[in-house]
Motif scaffolding. Structure first.
Motif, short mmCIF file in Angstrom:
data_model
loop_
_atom_site.label_atom_id
_atom_site.label_comp_id
_atom_site.label_asym_id
_atom_site.label_seq_id
_atom_site.Cartn_x
_atom_site.Cartn_y
_atom_site.Cartn_z
N ALA A 126 0.84 -1.21 0.00
CA ALA A 126 0.00 0.00 0.00
C ALA A 126 0.87 1.26 0.00
O ALA A 126 0.58 2.23 -0.72
N LEU A 127 1.94 1.24 0.77
CA LEU A 127 2.84 2.40 0.82
C LEU A 127 3.59 2.57 -0.50
O LEU A 127 3.84 3.70 -0.93
N LEU A 128 3.95 1.45 -1.13
CA LEU A 128 4.59 1.54 -2.44
C LEU A 128 3.65 2.16 -3.46
O LEU A 128 4.05 3.03 -4.25
N ALA A 129 2.38 1.75 -3.44
CA ALA A 129 1.40 2.34 -4.36
C ALA A 129 1.27 3.84 -4.12
O ALA A 129 1.11 4.63 -5.06
N ALA A 130 1.38 4.26 -2.86
CA ALA A 130 1.29 5.68 -2.53
C ALA A 130 2.44 6.47 -3.13
O ALA A 130 2.28 7.66 -3.46
N VAL A 131 3.60 5.83 -3.30
CA VAL A 131 4.72 6.50 -3.96
C VAL A 131 4.34 6.84 -5.40
O VAL A 131 4.55 7.97 -5.87
N GLY A 132 3.77 5.88 -6.10
CA GLY A 132 3.38 6.12 -7.49
C GLY A 132 2.25 7.10 -7.64
O GLY A 132 2.13 7.77 -8.68
N ASP A 133 1.41 7.21 -6.61
CA ASP A 133 0.25 8.10 -6.68
C ASP A 133 0.55 9.51 -6.16
O ASP A 133 -0.28 10.41 -6.29
N ALA A 134 1.71 9.70 -5.55
CA ALA A 134 2.03 10.99 -4.94
C ALA A 134 2.12 12.09 -5.99
O ALA A 134 2.52 11.84 -7.14
N ASP A 135 1.78 13.29 -5.58
CA ASP A 135 1.77 14.43 -6.50
C ASP A 135 2.86 15.41 -6.10
O ASP A 135 2.76 16.08 -5.07
N GLY A 136 3.89 15.49 -6.90
CA GLY A 136 4.98 16.42 -6.62
C GLY A 136 6.15 15.73 -5.95
O GLY A 136 5.98 14.78 -5.19
N ASP A 139 6.17 15.25 -2.07
CA ASP A 139 5.28 14.20 -1.58
C ASP A 139 5.81 12.82 -1.95
O ASP A 139 5.66 11.86 -1.17
N VAL A 140 6.41 12.68 -3.12
CA VAL A 140 6.99 11.40 -3.52
C VAL A 140 8.13 11.02 -2.57
O VAL A 140 8.24 9.87 -2.12
N GLN A 141 8.97 11.99 -2.25
CA GLN A 141 10.09 11.76 -1.35
C GLN A 141 9.59 11.29 0.03
O GLN A 141 10.14 10.34 0.60
N LEU A 142 8.57 11.94 0.54
CA LEU A 142 8.03 11.57 1.84
C LEU A 142 7.38 10.19 1.80
O LEU A 142 7.51 9.40 2.74
N TYR A 171 19.16 13.81 6.81
CA TYR A 171 18.98 14.42 5.50
C TYR A 171 18.34 15.80 5.59
O TYR A 171 18.45 16.61 4.66
N LEU A 172 17.62 16.06 6.68
CA LEU A 172 16.76 17.25 6.74
C LEU A 172 17.46 18.55 6.34
O LEU A 172 16.87 19.34 5.60
N PRO A 173 18.69 18.80 6.79
CA PRO A 173 19.30 20.08 6.42
C PRO A 173 19.51 20.27 4.92
O PRO A 173 19.61 21.40 4.45
N VAL A 174 19.61 19.17 4.17
CA VAL A 174 19.87 19.30 2.72
C VAL A 174 18.81 18.55 1.91
O VAL A 174 19.01 18.25 0.74
N ARG A 175 17.66 18.27 2.53
CA ARG A 175 16.66 17.43 1.87
C ARG A 175 16.22 17.99 0.52
O ARG A 175 16.03 17.25 -0.45
N ALA A 176 16.05 19.29 0.44
CA ALA A 176 15.58 19.89 -0.81
C ALA A 176 16.54 19.63 -1.96
O ALA A 176 16.12 19.51 -3.12
N ALA A 177 17.83 19.49 -1.65
CA ALA A 177 18.82 19.24 -2.70
C ALA A 177 18.91 17.75 -3.05
O ALA A 177 19.62 17.39 -3.99
N LEU A 178 18.18 16.89 -2.32
CA LEU A 178 18.24 15.45 -2.56
C LEU A 178 16.95 14.93 -3.18
O LEU A 178 16.66 13.74 -3.12
N VAL A 179 16.18 15.81 -3.79
CA VAL A 179 14.86 15.45 -4.27
C VAL A 179 14.88 14.86 -5.69
O VAL A 179 13.86 14.34 -6.16
N ALA A 180 16.03 14.86 -6.34
CA ALA A 180 16.10 14.46 -7.76
C ALA A 180 15.51 13.08 -8.05
O ALA A 180 14.84 12.91 -9.08
N THR A 183 11.39 13.21 -8.59
CA THR A 183 10.68 14.17 -9.43
C THR A 183 9.63 13.50 -10.31
O THR A 183 8.67 14.15 -10.72
N GLU A 184 9.80 12.21 -10.59
CA GLU A 184 8.81 11.46 -11.36
C GLU A 184 8.29 10.31 -10.50
O GLU A 184 9.03 9.38 -10.16
N ALA A 185 7.02 10.38 -10.13
CA ALA A 185 6.44 9.40 -9.21
C ALA A 185 6.53 7.98 -9.77
O ALA A 185 6.85 7.04 -9.04
#
Length: 237
Positions: A126-136, A139-142, A171-180, A183-185
């Motif tokens: 169920a959590l794996l499916a949520a990765v594919g369904d995430a928007d943005g 949200d995919v990273q989380l 990761y939190l201090p640099v999380r935004a830079a680790l989002v690559a 980017t595609e769910a």
């Protein structure tokens, strides 16, 4: 509504000393300047300084011994809870965190394949499916992180859960830079799916190999994204 407490002199001094230690102005293993010198530098009395030292010693940043001045001791006494602060001061820690992430992550997947209950397998899917369904990407990273937390829980070992939480917190201090990688769910889902399916199949060797491949691939993508982020930042200076 109750007012929030104000910072005390000890609070401010603790933060200043902590920043100096983590920034390398007091390298690990080195002794801090004499108390009188530090007290004069910060404009505080030695009692206030001792209170700040006590807090830093509790967190593992300082080592105090009778008859010897306090020394920066986080490499000897510090715990993994210091990682977020260390990463904020020096992103070079990320490479070492990723090395641990690879080895621990592969072991967690292997153990999860051996020990996961049917309910935990259903949760993982169920959590794996949520990765594919995430928007943005955020949200995919989380959503991706929640799969890894569930894998750790599926091992039945609470220490793996705490280690997983610690690594994510780092990761939190640099999380935004680790989002690559996120980017595609759909791509994020497909990279992670072999790990979940191997755990569901109770194939510990396949789970270990799949986790290793996933962690290596996402690490490469994240480090490339981090390098680009640094280049943009340096170019803007």
């Amino acid at each position: 509504m109750e007012a929030l407490p104000r910072e005390t002199v000890v609070d401010v001094l603790e933060k200043r000393l902590r920043e100096d230690i983590l920034a390398g102005r007091h390298p690990a293993g080195s002794h801090l300047p004499p108390e009188r010198e530090l007290a004069d530098e910060f404009g505080v009395n030695r009692t206030t300084l001792k209170h700040a030292f006590g807090r830093l010693a509790q967190s593992g940043l300082l080592e105090t011994r009778h008859g010897v001045g306090p020394a920066s001791g986080f490499l000897r006494l510090g715990g993994a809870d210091l990682l977020p602060m260390l990463v904020r001061h020096s992103p070079d820690w990320i490479g070492e965190i990723f090395e641990v992430r690879r080895s621990i992550g592969a072991l967690i997947a292997e153990r999860a394949a051996d020990r996961a209950t049917e309910a935990q397998v259903a949760e993982l899917r169920a959590l794996l499916a949520a990765v594919g369904d995430a928007d943005g990407a955020d949200d995919v990273q989380l959503a991706d992180a929640e799969v890894h937390r569930a894998l750790a829980r599926a091992t039945g070992n609470r220490v793996y859960v705490l280690l997983t939480n610690t690594l994510f917190n780092a990761y939190l201090p640099v999380r935004a830079a680790l989002v690559a990688p996120f980017t595609e769910a759909g791509a994020a889902h497909d990279r992670l799916a072999p790990v979940v399916e191997a755990v569901a199949a109770r194939d510990s060797e396949a789970a270990r190999v799949a986790a290793g491949a996933y962690l290596s691939a996402t690490e490469r993508i994240m480090l490339e994204g981090l390098a680009r982020s640094r280049e943009r930042r340096d170019g803007a200076l």
